[in-house]
Design an enzyme around this catalytic site. Structure first.
Site, mmCIF file in Angstrom:
data_model
loop_
_atom_site.group_PDB
_atom_site.id
_atom_site.type_symbol
_atom_site.label_atom_id
_atom_site.label_comp_id
_atom_site.label_asym_id
_atom_site.label_seq_id
_atom_site.Cartn_x
_atom_site.Cartn_y
_atom_site.Cartn_z
ATOM 1 N N GLN A 1 0.814 -1.220 0.000
ATOM 2 C CA GLN A 1 0.000 0.000 0.000
ATOM 3 C C GLN A 1 0.847 1.270 0.000
ATOM 4 O OE1 GLN A 1 -2.558 -1.490 3.467
ATOM 5 N NE2 GLN A 1 -4.012 -0.286 2.267
ATOM 6 N N HIS B 1 -7.097 -9.174 6.994
ATOM 7 C CA HIS B 1 -7.253 -8.133 5.966
ATOM 8 C C HIS B 1 -5.879 -7.712 5.431
ATOM 9 C CE1 HIS B 1 -9.078 -4.223 4.399
ATOM 10 N NE2 HIS B 1 -7.776 -3.997 4.351
ATOM 11 N N CYS C 1 -10.665 0.154 3.954
ATOM 12 C CA CYS C 1 -9.266 -0.022 3.575
ATOM 13 C C CYS C 1 -8.739 1.311 3.062
ATOM 14 C CB CYS C 1 -9.175 -1.083 2.478
ATOM 15 S SG CYS C 1 -7.504 -1.365 1.876
HETATM 16 NI NI NI Z 1 -6.522 -2.616 3.380
#
Ligand code: NI
Length: 183
Positions: free
Chosen positions: A50, A140, A98
């Site tokens: 990310q 997750h 998210c």
């Molecule tokens: Ni996430």
């Protein structure tokens, strides 16, 4: 340093991440930057893909859930090269969000308990059992290092309904309160 968060549509989120080199001298800084980036965006978890690093690394801090689940431990944990060894119990729905999918919140089915082996930030190897909110957050984040995001787990009808929102994220139209990178 606060880093931009890579959002839905960026190919790095779809890659199977590689093992972290435990002798990497930049690892400590990377972990610090990930916590800073996560807290700045009000997240409870952040995985290396990310922030643009395809590595098996994620950080979590469940403290914000303490208010709603007072019986659960608030934990701040760094997971380096983790492996979920077992998942147990009946899948149940829990509302997830998210940082790579801003403005999307959906119920996702996951199992309630896991065992995971990982290295912490002091490079000690650990095996731990997690349940409750922690098991949820960890699964997750673990999906991120496997190249998955939570919308992958939704029904095809739900995915169809979210199509517009997802394309707005992928094209950079969705503007959360933190810096993003969509391509
Ligand atoms: Ni996430």
């Amino acid at each position: 340093m606060i880093l931009p968060i890579y959002v839905y549509g960026h190919p790095i989120l779809r890659r199977q991440a590689a093992d972290v080199s435990l002798t990497d001298e930049n690892l400590k800084t990377l972990i610090e930057d990930m916590y800073e980036t996560m807290y700045h965006a009000n997240g409870v978890g952040l995985a290396a893909p990310q922030i643009g690093k395809s590595l098996r690394l994620f950080v979590i801090d469940s403290a914000p859930y303490k208010e709603f689940y007072p019986n659960e431990d608030a934990r701040k944990i760094t997971f380096i090269n983790p492996t979920i060894t077992t998942r147990t119990g009946e899948e149940f729905p829990f509302n997830e969000g998210c940082l790579s999918l801003p403005e999307i919140h959906e119920d996702v089915m996951r199992q309630p308990a896991i065992d995971i082996t990982y290295f912490d930030e002091t490079l000690n190897q650990k095996t731990e059992h997690f349940e409750g909110v922690l098991a949820r957050i960890i699964q997750h984040e673990y999906d991120h290092i496997e190249g998955m995001v939570f919308t992958d787990k939704l029904s095809s009808l739900k995915k169809m309904i979210l199509k517009r929102k997802l394309s707005d994220i992928a094209t950079g139209k969705t503007k959360p309160g933190y810096k993003i990178k969509n391509q």
